[in-house]
Write a protein that holds these residues in place. Sequence first.
Motif, short mmCIF file in Angstrom:
data_model
loop_
_atom_site.label_atom_id
_atom_site.label_comp_id
_atom_site.label_asym_id
_atom_site.label_seq_id
_atom_site.Cartn_x
_atom_site.Cartn_y
_atom_site.Cartn_z
N ARG A 187 0.83 -1.20 0.00
CA ARG A 187 0.00 0.00 0.00
C ARG A 187 0.87 1.25 0.00
O ARG A 187 1.96 1.26 0.56
N PRO A 188 0.38 2.32 -0.61
CA PRO A 188 1.13 3.59 -0.60
C PRO A 188 1.01 4.30 0.73
O PRO A 188 0.20 3.93 1.59
N SER A 189 1.81 5.33 0.90
CA SER A 189 1.80 6.11 2.13
C SER A 189 1.70 7.58 1.78
O SER A 189 2.19 8.04 0.74
N LEU A 190 1.06 8.34 2.65
CA LEU A 190 0.95 9.79 2.46
C LEU A 190 2.09 10.54 3.13
O LEU A 190 2.05 11.78 3.21
N VAL A 191 3.11 9.81 3.61
CA VAL A 191 4.28 10.48 4.18
C VAL A 191 4.96 11.29 3.07
O VAL A 191 5.31 10.76 2.02
N GLY A 192 5.13 12.56 3.31
CA GLY A 192 5.66 13.46 2.31
C GLY A 192 4.65 14.49 1.83
O GLY A 192 5.00 15.40 1.10
N THR A 193 3.39 14.31 2.29
CA THR A 193 2.36 15.29 1.90
C THR A 193 2.01 16.22 3.05
O THR A 193 1.06 17.00 2.94
N GLU A 194 2.77 16.15 4.14
CA GLU A 194 2.52 17.05 5.25
C GLU A 194 2.84 18.48 4.81
O GLU A 194 3.82 18.72 4.12
N THR A 195 2.02 19.40 5.23
CA THR A 195 2.27 20.81 4.87
C THR A 195 3.54 21.29 5.55
O THR A 195 3.71 21.16 6.77
N GLU A 196 4.44 21.84 4.76
CA GLU A 196 5.73 22.32 5.25
C GLU A 196 5.99 23.70 4.65
O GLU A 196 6.53 23.82 3.55
N PRO A 197 5.58 24.75 5.35
CA PRO A 197 5.82 26.11 4.84
C PRO A 197 7.30 26.34 4.57
O PRO A 197 8.16 25.95 5.36
N MET A 198 7.58 26.97 3.47
CA MET A 198 8.97 27.22 3.07
C MET A 198 9.51 28.47 3.76
O MET A 198 8.75 29.36 4.15
N ALA A 199 10.82 28.52 3.89
CA ALA A 199 11.48 29.68 4.50
C ALA A 199 11.28 30.91 3.63
O ALA A 199 10.99 30.81 2.43
N SER A 200 11.46 32.06 4.22
CA SER A 200 11.20 33.31 3.51
C SER A 200 12.14 33.51 2.32
O SER A 200 11.78 34.14 1.33
N ASP A 201 13.36 32.98 2.41
CA ASP A 201 14.32 33.17 1.33
C ASP A 201 14.35 31.99 0.37
O ASP A 201 15.20 31.94 -0.54
N ALA A 202 13.44 31.03 0.54
CA ALA A 202 13.47 29.83 -0.30
C ALA A 202 13.18 30.16 -1.76
O ALA A 202 13.81 29.61 -2.67
N LEU A 203 12.23 31.06 -1.99
CA LEU A 203 11.87 31.39 -3.36
C LEU A 203 13.04 32.04 -4.10
O LEU A 203 13.33 31.70 -5.25
N SER A 204 13.73 32.97 -3.45
CA SER A 204 14.86 33.63 -4.10
C SER A 204 15.97 32.63 -4.42
O SER A 204 16.63 32.73 -5.46
#
Length: 483
Positions: A266-283
């Motif tokens: 069976r598959p797992s949903l591990v890895g779909t937890e919401t993890e907000p990115m750091a403020s400088d991640a986009l840059s």
Amino acid sequence: MKVKFVLLVFLMGCPAVFFQAAAQRTDSTAVFTIRDLMEQLVVHHPVARQAQQLTEQARQEVRMARGVFDPVLASKYYNKELSGKNYFTLWDNVLKVPLWVGELKAGYERNSGVNVNGENITPPSGLSYFGVSVPLGQGLLIDERRATLLQARQAQDLAEADRVKMINKLLLEAAKAYWDWAATYERWQLLEQGFQLAQVRLQAVKERVIQGDLAAIDSVEAKIEVQNRQAQLQQARTEYQNAVLVVSNFLWGENATPLEIPENIRPSLVGTETEPMASDALSELLATAREQHPEVQKLEIKTRQLEVERRFTQNKLLPKLNLEYNLIGPGNSLSGQWLEGGYASNNFKVGASFSVPIFLRQERGKLQVTRLKLNATHLELQQTTRENLNLVQAAYNERQMLEDQITLQEQIIANSTLMRNGEQQRFENGESSLFLINTRESNLITQQIKLYELKAKYGKAKYYLQWAAGNLSSTWNPLARVR
């Protein structure tokens, strides 16, 4: 009455327990995480193995290009006899050593016979020579050999960019297939338990009809709900089975053996937890897309290759002026006297050649074509870079939006659960109908399915964002959580 009481208790208690346990159930089946899939993928998948060979292929192409600088040993022997008379015997042995500029040459020749051309006559013991040829015009700064080698070296970087591109695409496709599989599994499980719940309700309604608490038409209502959920369940099971086949396409074992996912996996949903990115991640992602994206790197490498071609083509505008000097002496070996001061000025053979096209139309035309190619590649690089940056921004926005939607959807499910439980209580008090209960419960199941679909989309969004930045293969680590 005892049977009725037991069924009613189960009917009232089961929905809340079921919908709370749906996200945290445990069973005896084996779990196959996306980390497991990627770990298997990068080692055994044919596309991954093909990508790994690109680097070796480019290395061998550089080796081939270096072959033009390999020393060459050559020998020629010609003999002519007619009526017992030796017309000529020509024997020439030479070792040529190509240099980055010019060529070294060492050899031995011996020519004899009555018809040997005068300029080719050698002493009876033969003639040894050692010399060098150097281009002073065309070919001094760059020639075809050096241009080919420089472009082959650039092709190594090009092959690496192609390898990264292939691996990135493979990982993204595999991630999409896996999260679709996980979503269909969760949907199947929800509908399976919803179907079982509808069957329990049908039995409870039948019991109450027999007791005279409900009209017979309510049992028909309950039966229709069972049939509807059964149809949904069959469709969900088929979608799950098809999703398993899609994921199996990415599973390969040793010796290119195709693998299939067993029924108890069976598959797992591990890895779909919401993890907000750091403020400088986009840059940081934008900088990566601008500098390290494989498409950008390929265009930059193509630009460097065209620059080598431009230098070579421009060099061909120069006249050909080649000088050659050979130190010569009798015998078949070098002698110490060759190093004496006056020997080199009395025993030598020199040569020079010069040529230049009058109009240079071919050279000027090719140079202009190369410049146009360079300009076109620069423009393509600008457009590709801009598209990649916008793609990263869009992928980042999608991930942020999904985080908000998942939080909102969890709140909707909590409220839908309260509404469904409240409707059940009203039904037990005779203030509601079976239709309303089924409606509330179906809505709750629908909201639960939507949550899992959002989680699957969020899992895809994580991979898609890294893919858009061009560093999915470098940031993925099977021993750490995929971010």
